[in-house]
Design a protein around this motif. Structure first.
Motif, PDB file in Angstrom:
ATOM      1  N   LYS A 466       9.015  -9.550   9.248  1.00  0.00           N
ATOM      2  CA  LYS A 466       8.365 -10.138  10.229  1.00  0.00           C
ATOM      3  C   LYS A 466       7.241 -10.947   9.241  1.00  0.00           C
ATOM      4  O   LYS A 466       6.609 -10.680   8.317  1.00  0.00           O
ATOM      5  CB  LYS A 466       7.392  -9.407  11.077  1.00  0.00           C
ATOM      6  CG  LYS A 466       6.835  -9.993  12.258  1.00  0.00           C
ATOM      7  CD  LYS A 466       6.484  -9.063  13.535  1.00  0.00           C
ATOM      8  CE  LYS A 466       6.042  -9.505  14.532  1.00  0.00           C
ATOM      9  NZ  LYS A 466       5.733  -8.746  15.583  1.00  0.00           N
ATOM     10  N   TRP A 504      13.541 -15.653  12.550  1.00  0.00           N
ATOM     11  CA  TRP A 504      13.867 -13.931  12.772  1.00  0.00           C
ATOM     12  C   TRP A 504      15.526 -14.104  12.895  1.00  0.00           C
ATOM     13  O   TRP A 504      15.801 -14.452  13.926  1.00  0.00           O
ATOM     14  CB  TRP A 504      13.136 -13.857  13.958  1.00  0.00           C
ATOM     15  CG  TRP A 504      13.111 -12.502  14.679  1.00  0.00           C
ATOM     16  CD1 TRP A 504      13.577 -11.932  15.799  1.00  0.00           C
ATOM     17  CD2 TRP A 504      12.560 -11.574  13.924  1.00  0.00           C
ATOM     18  NE1 TRP A 504      13.335 -10.586  15.838  1.00  0.00           N
ATOM     19  CE2 TRP A 504      12.574 -10.148  14.743  1.00  0.00           C
ATOM     20  CE3 TRP A 504      11.716 -11.104  12.686  1.00  0.00           C
ATOM     21  CZ2 TRP A 504      12.147  -8.983  14.333  1.00  0.00           C
ATOM     22  CZ3 TRP A 504      11.186  -9.936  12.446  1.00  0.00           C
ATOM     23  CH2 TRP A 504      11.408  -8.663  13.239  1.00  0.00           C
ATOM     24  N   PRO A 525      18.514  -9.034  13.980  1.00  0.00           N
ATOM     25  CA  PRO A 525      17.298  -8.306  14.053  1.00  0.00           C
ATOM     26  C   PRO A 525      17.834  -7.003  15.025  1.00  0.00           C
ATOM     27  O   PRO A 525      18.473  -7.422  16.246  1.00  0.00           O
ATOM     28  CB  PRO A 525      16.359  -9.231  14.990  1.00  0.00           C
ATOM     29  CG  PRO A 525      16.886 -10.655  14.468  1.00  0.00           C
ATOM     30  CD  PRO A 525      18.482 -10.588  14.418  1.00  0.00           C
ATOM     31  N   SER A 528      13.435  -7.795  19.519  1.00  0.00           N
ATOM     32  CA  SER A 528      12.864  -9.223  19.521  1.00  0.00           C
ATOM     33  C   SER A 528      11.797  -9.210  18.564  1.00  0.00           C
ATOM     34  O   SER A 528      11.304  -8.017  17.955  1.00  0.00           O
ATOM     35  CB  SER A 528      12.655  -9.286  20.975  1.00  0.00           C
ATOM     36  OG  SER A 528      11.225  -8.451  21.193  1.00  0.00           O
ATOM     37  N   PHE A 529      11.516 -10.514  18.125  1.00  0.00           N
ATOM     38  CA  PHE A 529      10.378 -10.600  17.108  1.00  0.00           C
ATOM     39  C   PHE A 529       9.039  -9.872  17.884  1.00  0.00           C
ATOM     40  O   PHE A 529       8.057  -9.291  16.792  1.00  0.00           O
ATOM     41  CB  PHE A 529       9.891 -12.194  17.245  1.00  0.00           C
ATOM     42  CG  PHE A 529       8.888 -12.581  16.136  1.00  0.00           C
ATOM     43  CD1 PHE A 529       9.219 -12.551  14.872  1.00  0.00           C
ATOM     44  CD2 PHE A 529       7.515 -12.592  16.581  1.00  0.00           C
ATOM     45  CE1 PHE A 529       8.119 -12.971  13.869  1.00  0.00           C
ATOM     46  CE2 PHE A 529       6.661 -12.846  15.810  1.00  0.00           C
ATOM     47  CZ  PHE A 529       7.181 -13.080  14.241  1.00  0.00           C
ATOM     48  N   ASP A 532       8.865  -5.945  17.312  1.00  0.00           N
ATOM     49  CA  ASP A 532       8.837  -5.508  16.115  1.00  0.00           C
ATOM     50  C   ASP A 532       7.506  -5.205  15.596  1.00  0.00           C
ATOM     51  O   ASP A 532       6.669  -6.159  15.734  1.00  0.00           O
ATOM     52  CB  ASP A 532       9.467  -6.506  15.076  1.00  0.00           C
ATOM     53  CG  ASP A 532       9.770  -5.691  13.774  1.00  0.00           C
ATOM     54  OD1 ASP A 532      10.455  -4.880  13.311  1.00  0.00           O
ATOM     55  OD2 ASP A 532       8.789  -6.331  12.979  1.00  0.00           O
TER      56      ASP A 532
END
Length: 718
Positions: A466, A504, A525, A528-529, A532
């Motif tokens: 991240k 991402w 990934p 989802s951003f 996380d």
């Protein structure tokens, strides 16, 4: 972290920025003219028919004079000589005046760069007779005008063995790992892999690095290396009569006896480094076998297996291996491969520059070429390649119409534009390695190789994904940003405020009429951003590690920013990243994708842009490792942050017209300070400073903490 997380919940979907610049970075070399093949007298009166006729008449008059009386001939000769002297003297004076006038017109006084006005820093040159304990060290940048350093008659501290390896014999290590078998320089096991030495302190008022830090990589910040302890075990200090290099004969020796007395003298000219690496690996093979290996006598309990790394130095035919270069190579092999029990292998990847030599067709020609260009002790770690081989291995087609720009003006197979072809090919031939360090011959490291590279690799594995691309795009300046965690929070806040979508996973973009190579499933990934919590990526080995920031070329006027081949030019250029200096660690899985992109999709880019861009497109884990970098001037910290992290226009970027700001640093492609510090550390006199007399009259031999130098273009020690 929660505030940052919420801020990104409102950001739009990914839209790659396609900013470009119309500014030219520099005047690139043009095709050489053929004027040098033409006589410089063409078009001159000296080549005219009239001049030749006048010369013939003069020749006849001279003949008649010779037949006259000796007295008259002497007078004529005297007048002739005097005339010639006057003419030549006058011509020289006129030429000098003309040259001076041209200089005035053509070379106006250079306007100094802003950083040249900052006070010079000299603490990096302090020596071992001023050593202090790390807790008592005050960096030069914090010293007051009346600060003085105490210089002793001899080093006040004693050198110690540098041992950054795990305690291989401890119960803790052996609980999870196979035993490590000791490795030797020779087949008869006469000479064990040697230790190197460092001092447990730093010189008083030693300059502090401006960006990066030692502690985050687990590199000890409280010791320094001088040339006897660093290179003495590899033949630096003992004479050629004792099979050494004898490089220290005319240099300062204060305190060196304590190291000289404990090192074993080895004739490295008879060492076969390839054989030594091979035997070391075979003795320790169990450490790297599959996870099915079980603990002897304990059914079902598994031992940890280790991944192996190839440390690949890119060299070429005609390269001159200096004595100092040989010392560095011996240090790499001993510290990375032998002392680690086979975790690394060191290789030379040798570019055969003459494409007419068929190294692929004849073992005899291959060996003859190798032995003519590589020192004997390194023959068995060298692999030859040529651009002609790469034409066969990657036949293309690499269509010119699909090339955005070729600023170098060279062939697509030229090593200047596609040095990565050879490394991709090498990785396909060596499936036993999980990682490949791509190293240049003009880099030097003053510290312990294993300590530094293992520290960097472990740090890379610890980094969460991240905001990783955003952190890796900036220089960390601890003096103004604080600790690494504080810097990370600041970067995340600024990224949220910028309204740019964070990277991402694999980045998608308009590929136009061409298909996109599928990305590996494991780089996608898991969440989802927003979902996380800085978990994805922790414990995952980095696929790409660089030593300069991973910047966006579209936001700079870097000259090679558009050198991308094989992409549809009728749609916007794909998003790109780059890292200056082609030194990096690349995973095998990413090299496999680079290989696929090249042979299957016919994609490639300029070498400093290709690996970072493949990582961006396919979601590989990429990090910039903020190693310590020193400067020769006392920069105001706010100015440094503005110049390197916050340029307001593409032209101000340090990766474009602003690259002059790097000249006073120890690491960049044009860093002048790097080579100067290295040569002074070796004992050389550099621009009227340093050398034996200055060392003996001052604080002694320089003692540097682990420092990565680039570039080092020569190593003359006079």
């Amino acid at each position: 972290m929660g505030a940052i997380k919420n801020a990104f919940a409102r950001l739009p979907a990914i839209r790659p920025t396609m900013a470009t610049s119309n500014f030219a970075y520099q005047e690139l070399p043009t095709t050489p003219s053929r004027l040098h093949d033409v006589s410089p007298l063409v078009g001159s009166p000296i080549m005219s028919e009239a001049w030749r006729n006048q010369g013939l008449k003069a020749h006849r008059r001279l003949g008649s004079l010779i037949r006259t009386s000796p007295k008259r001939l002497f007078v004529v000769a005297l007048v002739f000589v005097f005339s010639i002297v006057v003419l030549v003297g006058g011509s020289v004076q006129v030429r000098r005046r003309n040259d001076a006038a041209k200089k005035v017109v053509e070379e106006p006084p250079r306007i100094p760069y802003h950083w040249e006005a900052y006070p010079r820093l000299n603490g990096v040159y302090n020596g071992i007779r001023s050593l202090v304990k790390y807790v008592d060290w005050l960096p030069e940048q914090q010293a007051t005008p009346d600060s003085k350093i105490e210089v002793h008659d001899a080093p006040p501290l004693d050198p110690e063995v540098v041992d950054p390896y795990p305690d291989y014999s401890s119960a803790k290590y052996l609980k999870n790992h196979h035993p490590v078998q000791r490795c030797y320089l020779d087949e008869n096991e006469t000479y064990a892999a040697p230790d190197i030495y460092a001092y447990p302190g730093v010189p008083a008022s030693m300059t502090a690095p401006y960006w990066g830090a030692y502690e985050i990589f687990g590199v000890k910040p409280d010791r320094c290396f001088e040339r006897f302890g660093r290179f003495g075990p590899y033949g630096y200090s003992y004479g050629r009569a004792e099979e050494g290099l004898g490089l220290s004969n005319h240099l300062a020796h204060s305190g060196a006896d304590k190291i000289q007395d404990v090192i074993h003298k080895v004739d490295y000219r008879n060492v076969n480094w390839g054989k030594a690496q091979e035997i070391c690996y075979e003795k320790n093979r169990k450490r790297f076998e599959s996870e099915e290996t079980t603990m002897e006598g304990t059914e079902g309990e598994k031992k940890k297996t280790l991944k192996r790394t190839a440390y690949v130095l890119r060299t070429w035919t005609g390269y001159k291996y200096s004595d100092i270069q040989l010392l560095s190579l011996r240090a790499m092999i001993n510290e990375l491969a032998l002392k680690s029990g086979g975790e690394y292998d060191v290789h030379l990847l040798v570019h055969v520059k003459d494409d007419r030599i068929p190294i692929w067709a004849s073992e005899e020609i291959y060996n003859k070429t190798l032995r003519a260009n590589v020192p004997k002790e390194l023959w068995d770690i060298a692999t030859l390649w040529s651009e002609q081989m790469m034409r066969t291995y990657y036949p293309g087609p690499f269509l010119k119409k699909d090339n955005v720009a070729n600023h170098a003006g060279s062939d697509i197979y030229g090593v200047y534009r596609t040095a990565h072809f050879a490394l991709q090919w090498f990785a396909q031939q060596h499936r036993e390695y999980d990682f490949f360090w791509n190293w240049e011959m003009d880099i030097r490291y003053s510290g312990h190789y294993y300590e530094f590279l293992e520290g960097v690799s472990k740090w890379g594995a610890e980094q969460p994904r991240k905001f990783l691309w955003e952190r890796s795009a900036r220089f960390w300046i601890p003096g103004i940003h604080g600790s690494w965690p504080k810097f990370s929070v600041q970067v995340e806040r600024e990224a949220a405020e910028s309204k740019e979508e964070p990277v991402w996973g694999p980045v998608r973009f308009d590929t136009g009429k061409y298909d996109m190579l599928p990305s590996p499933n494991e780089t996608r990934p898991p969440t989802s951003f927003e979902a996380d919590d800085y978990e994805w990526g922790v414990g995952e080995d980095a696929d790409l590690i660089t030593f300069d920031p991973l910047f966006d070329p579209a936001k700079t006027n870097w000259v090679f920013n558009n050198d991308a081949t094989g992409y549809d030019t009728e749609v916007p250029m794909p998003p790109r990243r780059a890292a200056i200096v082609t030194v990096a660690r690349i995973s095998r899985r990413m090299l496999d994708t680079m290989h696929e992109e090249t042979w299957r999709m016919h994609h490639t880019m300029f070498p400093e842009m290709w690996p970072p861009t493949v990582a961006l497109h396919h979601g590989f884990k990429a990090v910039y490792a903020p190693h310590p970098v020193y400067f020769d001037r006392k920069w105001p910290l706010d100015v440094m942050d503005q110049v390197f992290n916050r340029p307001t226009t593409p032209e101000e970027s340090p990766f474009g017209w602003g690259e002059h700001n790097m000249q006073g640093s120890t690491f960049y492609y044009n860093a002048g300070f790097s080579g100067a510090v290295w040569r002074r550390w070796l004992g050389a006199r550099e621009k009227g400073e340093g050398g034996r007399e200055d060392e003996e009259a001052g604080s002694g031999r320089m003692c540097l903490r682990g420092l990565l130098h680039h570039p080092v273009k020569h190593e003359r020690v006079e």
